[in-house]
Design a protein around this motif. Structure first.
Motif, PDB file in Angstrom:
ATOM      1  N   THR A 232      79.726  46.961  24.906  1.00 24.42           N
ATOM      2  CA  THR A 232      78.059  46.182  24.579  1.00 24.42           C
ATOM      3  C   THR A 232      76.630  46.411  25.648  1.00 24.42           C
ATOM      4  OG1 THR A 232      79.451  43.898  24.318  1.00 24.42           O
ATOM      5  CG2 THR A 232      77.268  44.329  24.758  1.00 24.42           C
ATOM      6  N   ALA A 233      76.861  47.024  26.765  1.00 25.53           N
ATOM      7  CA  ALA A 233      76.007  48.091  27.636  1.00 25.53           C
ATOM      8  C   ALA A 233      75.272  49.354  26.480  1.00 25.53           C
ATOM      9  CB  ALA A 233      75.790  47.551  28.787  1.00 25.53           C
ATOM     10  N   ASN A 234      76.580  49.566  25.909  1.00 25.21           N
ATOM     11  CA  ASN A 234      75.875  50.901  25.444  1.00 25.21           C
ATOM     12  C   ASN A 234      75.384  50.576  24.375  1.00 25.21           C
ATOM     13  OD1 ASN A 234      76.054  53.903  25.287  1.00 25.21           O
ATOM     14  ND2 ASN A 234      77.444  53.709  23.978  1.00 25.21           N
ATOM     15  N   LEU A 235      75.917  49.821  23.466  1.00 26.34           N
ATOM     16  CA  LEU A 235      75.486  49.352  22.158  1.00 26.34           C
ATOM     17  C   LEU A 235      73.653  49.062  22.322  1.00 26.34           C
ATOM     18  CD1 LEU A 235      78.338  49.585  19.970  1.00 26.34           C
ATOM     19  CD2 LEU A 235      76.677  51.069  19.722  1.00 26.34           C
ATOM     20  N   LYS A 236      73.886  47.851  23.254  1.00 27.31           N
ATOM     21  CA  LYS A 236      72.278  47.682  23.064  1.00 27.31           C
ATOM     22  C   LYS A 236      71.518  48.785  23.878  1.00 27.31           C
ATOM     23  CE  LYS A 236      73.706  42.400  24.606  1.00 27.31           C
ATOM     24  NZ  LYS A 236      73.238  41.530  26.294  1.00 27.31           N
ATOM     25  N   SER A 237      72.039  50.334  23.989  1.00 29.39           N
ATOM     26  CA  SER A 237      70.774  50.801  24.470  1.00 29.39           C
ATOM     27  C   SER A 237      70.892  51.555  23.383  1.00 29.39           C
ATOM     28  CB  SER A 237      71.404  51.680  25.597  1.00 29.39           C
ATOM     29  OG  SER A 237      72.531  52.433  25.156  1.00 29.39           O
ATOM     30  N   GLU A 238      71.249  51.418  21.831  1.00 27.09           N
ATOM     31  CA  GLU A 238      70.720  52.255  20.771  1.00 27.09           C
ATOM     32  C   GLU A 238      70.690  51.396  19.286  1.00 27.09           C
ATOM     33  OE1 GLU A 238      71.584  55.241  20.869  1.00 27.09           O
ATOM     34  OE2 GLU A 238      73.212  56.379  22.478  1.00 27.09           O
ATOM     35  N   PHE A 239      70.818  50.803  19.713  1.00 24.30           N
ATOM     36  CA  PHE A 239      70.555  49.453  18.910  1.00 24.30           C
ATOM     37  C   PHE A 239      69.165  48.695  19.088  1.00 24.30           C
ATOM     38  CE2 PHE A 239      75.365  49.387  16.763  1.00 24.30           C
ATOM     39  CZ  PHE A 239      75.018  50.816  16.349  1.00 24.30           C
ATOM     40  N   LYS A 240      68.116  48.344  17.998  1.00 26.66           N
ATOM     41  CA  LYS A 240      67.509  47.429  18.448  1.00 26.66           C
ATOM     42  C   LYS A 240      67.517  46.249  19.188  1.00 26.66           C
ATOM     43  CE  LYS A 240      64.044  49.445  15.133  1.00 26.66           C
ATOM     44  NZ  LYS A 240      63.891  48.969  13.230  1.00 26.66           N
ATOM     45  N   ARG A 241      69.057  45.419  18.100  1.00 21.01           N
ATOM     46  CA  ARG A 241      69.608  44.838  18.668  1.00 21.01           C
ATOM     47  C   ARG A 241      70.818  44.274  18.359  1.00 21.01           C
ATOM     48  NH1 ARG A 241      66.047  38.921  18.366  1.00 21.01           N
ATOM     49  NH2 ARG A 241      66.278  38.006  20.320  1.00 21.01           N
ATOM     50  N   TYR A 242      71.710  43.848  19.415  1.00 19.01           N
ATOM     51  CA  TYR A 242      72.946  44.445  19.385  1.00 19.01           C
ATOM     52  C   TYR A 242      73.603  42.876  19.153  1.00 19.01           C
ATOM     53  CZ  TYR A 242      78.036  45.693  20.650  1.00 19.01           C
ATOM     54  OH  TYR A 242      78.999  45.557  19.827  1.00 19.01           O
ATOM     55  N   LEU A 243      74.723  42.684  18.438  1.00 22.06           N
ATOM     56  CA  LEU A 243      74.677  40.687  19.313  1.00 22.06           C
ATOM     57  C   LEU A 243      76.365  40.329  18.977  1.00 22.06           C
ATOM     58  CD1 LEU A 243      71.680  39.162  17.333  1.00 22.06           C
ATOM     59  CD2 LEU A 243      71.272  38.919  20.070  1.00 22.06           C
ATOM     60  N   ASN A 244      77.306  40.266  20.452  1.00 21.79           N
ATOM     61  CA  ASN A 244      77.937  40.006  20.153  1.00 21.79           C
ATOM     62  C   ASN A 244      78.566  37.853  19.499  1.00 21.79           C
ATOM     63  OD1 ASN A 244      80.520  42.187  21.036  1.00 21.79           O
ATOM     64  ND2 ASN A 244      78.722  42.123  21.905  1.00 21.79           N
ATOM     65  N   ILE A 245      78.800  37.601  18.310  1.00 20.82           N
ATOM     66  CA  ILE A 245      78.352  35.823  18.265  1.00 20.82           C
ATOM     67  C   ILE A 245      80.399  35.563  18.129  1.00 20.82           C
ATOM     68  CG2 ILE A 245      76.458  36.848  16.949  1.00 20.82           C
ATOM     69  CD1 ILE A 245      77.689  35.896  14.515  1.00 20.82           C
ATOM     70  N   GLY A 246      81.260  35.782  18.524  1.00 19.69           N
ATOM     71  CA  GLY A 246      82.496  35.364  18.380  1.00 19.69           C
ATOM     72  C   GLY A 246      83.555  35.058  19.537  1.00 19.69           C
TER      73      GLY A 246
END
Length: 454
Positions: A232-246
């Motif tokens: 989660t932390a890594n992909l938040k740094s790579e994408f403009k917005r990274y959201l887990n919704i499940g």
């Protein structure tokens, strides 16, 4: 098959579904939630006629602001299938960009509003360019887990580090050069990353997707942050917005009544807590005949109560159903999410598809994993060594003795009790994530904002 509606406001969202496997259903579930939360926004849902017919019934109670459209499946008239794997997918993918463009133009005319947001299955890397051309935002839905998304995002790095031609001797090496993959081995990755058919249409689609996703306004997945905090932390740094919704399985308020035509849940009521093995390998794959026989023999010998979801029972040992009539039931279909919530379920024997893994996590049920392809090996590895909530079948295939040992380990041994404790902790975190102030609820509100407030 557009559904008439006259919502006010001016937002128009094009939802592009991938019509194979279990992709379209979760995207529709998310679209329903978004449509209910923003009644003035029109959601045009594009999917093949065949996939739409499996998603919608005549009695389906869709929000008035969702309009359903059929797109061509890409199969030329008179085409004869050769039988090669993924042939239907390849035909669809090759025709999809033009098909979607044409249908979106027609929907814009019908609705009287330009599309301002493209909400698509992440597979559709070409949506990045389409959205730019249309002056719209692109929001991508990855229907699997953060582990497989990470592998596709870092495909170039993995190929540069591991190589692709001489990978045979490096299959046991771990991918510790990627944050969160310290316990993941090369052999756990999906086909098309560093081994398998690297140049197939499907592999190229995933490779191009990994490169395109940083262009998306947001990337969202069916998971919860607490399950994979490092990813989660890594992909938040790579994408403009990274959201887990499940997990979406905990949010499916549209399942008003449980469909249980074979009486599985009534059968479960008579079993002690944590005693039943639930066995299912999803809709796409069935173990080979020899393994089906081994599962049956292991069940009969172990005396473990079981519910087995199996469409074709022809390969079961002769007399197995009669001899185990009191011990278990074999049914062509079972209400999986409900069974995994049931206190009598002690272990889930699974192929480790993402939806199945997340439903098991949501129910706090340990797993015995038999992966076949795609992200299933990654998920099985996470179940066993990252989350420690189950184990992979001994030597990778079912044998009578190996399956018996797995059942004993998970259901009886201290090791299995530890798996159960770990699974229950993740269950609590999953339920907390979808509560009103939980991480997934906060992220869903962020997704809603990204989709409708453009």
């Amino acid at each position: 098959m557009a559904k008439p509606s006259e919502p006010t406001g001016d937002s128009h969202v094009a939802v592009l579904a991938f019509p194979f496997g279990t992709h379209a259903a979760p995207l529709l579930a998310v679209t329903r939630r978004l449509a209910s939360s923003s009644p003035s926004t029109v959601f045009s849902f594009f999917n093949t006629a065949q996939s739409n017919s499996s998603l919608f019934s005549s009695s389906d109670d869709l929000p008035a602001n969702i309009r359903v459209h059929d797109v061509p499946d890409g199969v030329p008239e008179g085409y004869v299938f050769s039988g090669k794997p993924q042939e239907a997918i390849e035909l669809f993918i090759e025709s999809a960009p033009e098909s979607f463009k044409r249908e979106i133009v027609a929907a814009e005319k019908e609705v009287g509003r330009k599309v301002k947001c493209m909400l698509t299955d992440a597979f559709f890397w070409f949506a990045a360019d389409m959205a730019t051309e249309m002056n719209a935002s692109w929001i991508a839905f990855w229907t699997a887990g953060a582990n497989s998304l990470t592998a596709h995002f870092y495909t170039d790095l993995i190929r540069e580090t591991i190589g692709v031609n001489e990978v045979g001797g490096r299959m046991e090496e771990t991918l510790g050069f990627i944050s969160g993959m310290e316990k993941i081995r090369v052999k756990d990755t999906q086909e098309g990353v560093v081994f398998g058919p690297l140049d197939s249409v499907f592999s190229n689609m995933l490779h191009r997707m990994g490169r395109a996703l940083p262009r998306a306004t947001a990337v969202f997945i069916n998971s919860f942050e607490e399950l994979d905090p490092t990813f989660t932390a890594n992909l938040k740094s790579e994408f403009k917005r990274y959201l887990n919704i499940g997990p979406l399985a905990l949010l499916s308020q549209w399942e008003a009544s449980v469909n249980d035509p074979h009486g599985c849940l009534a059968w479960m009521e008579k079993r002690p807590p944590g005693s039943v093995a639930y066995i299912s390998f999803g809709t796409v794959m069935t173990p080979p005949p020899g393994e089906l026989a081994a599962i049956a023999e292991g069940l009969e010998s172990s005396k473990v109560p079981f519910v087995w979801s199996l469409k074709n029972m022809v390969h079961l040992p002769k007399g197995f159903l009669d001899r185990t009539r009191e011990q278990g039931i074999v049914v062509p279909w079972a209400p999986q999410a409900e069974l995994l919530k049931h206190e009598a379920t002690g272990v889930f024997v699974t192929h480790c598809g993402w939806n199945s893994v997340l439903e098991s996590v949501s129910g706090g049920v340990p797993m015995i994993c038999r992966p076949f392809f795609g992200d299933q090996r990654l998920n099985g590895r996470a179940v066993e060594v990252v989350w420690e909530i189950g184990m992979t079948i001994i030597n990778g295939v079912f044998t009578k003795d190996g399956f018996e040992k797995c059942l004993d380990r998970v259901l009886v041994q201290d090791d299995g009790k530890k798996m159960k404790r770990n699974a229950m902790k993740l269950k609590e975190q999953a339920h907390e994530a979808v509560s009103s102030k939980g991480s997934s609820s906060v992220n869903f509100r962020g997704l809603l904002d990204a989709v409708v407030n453009i």
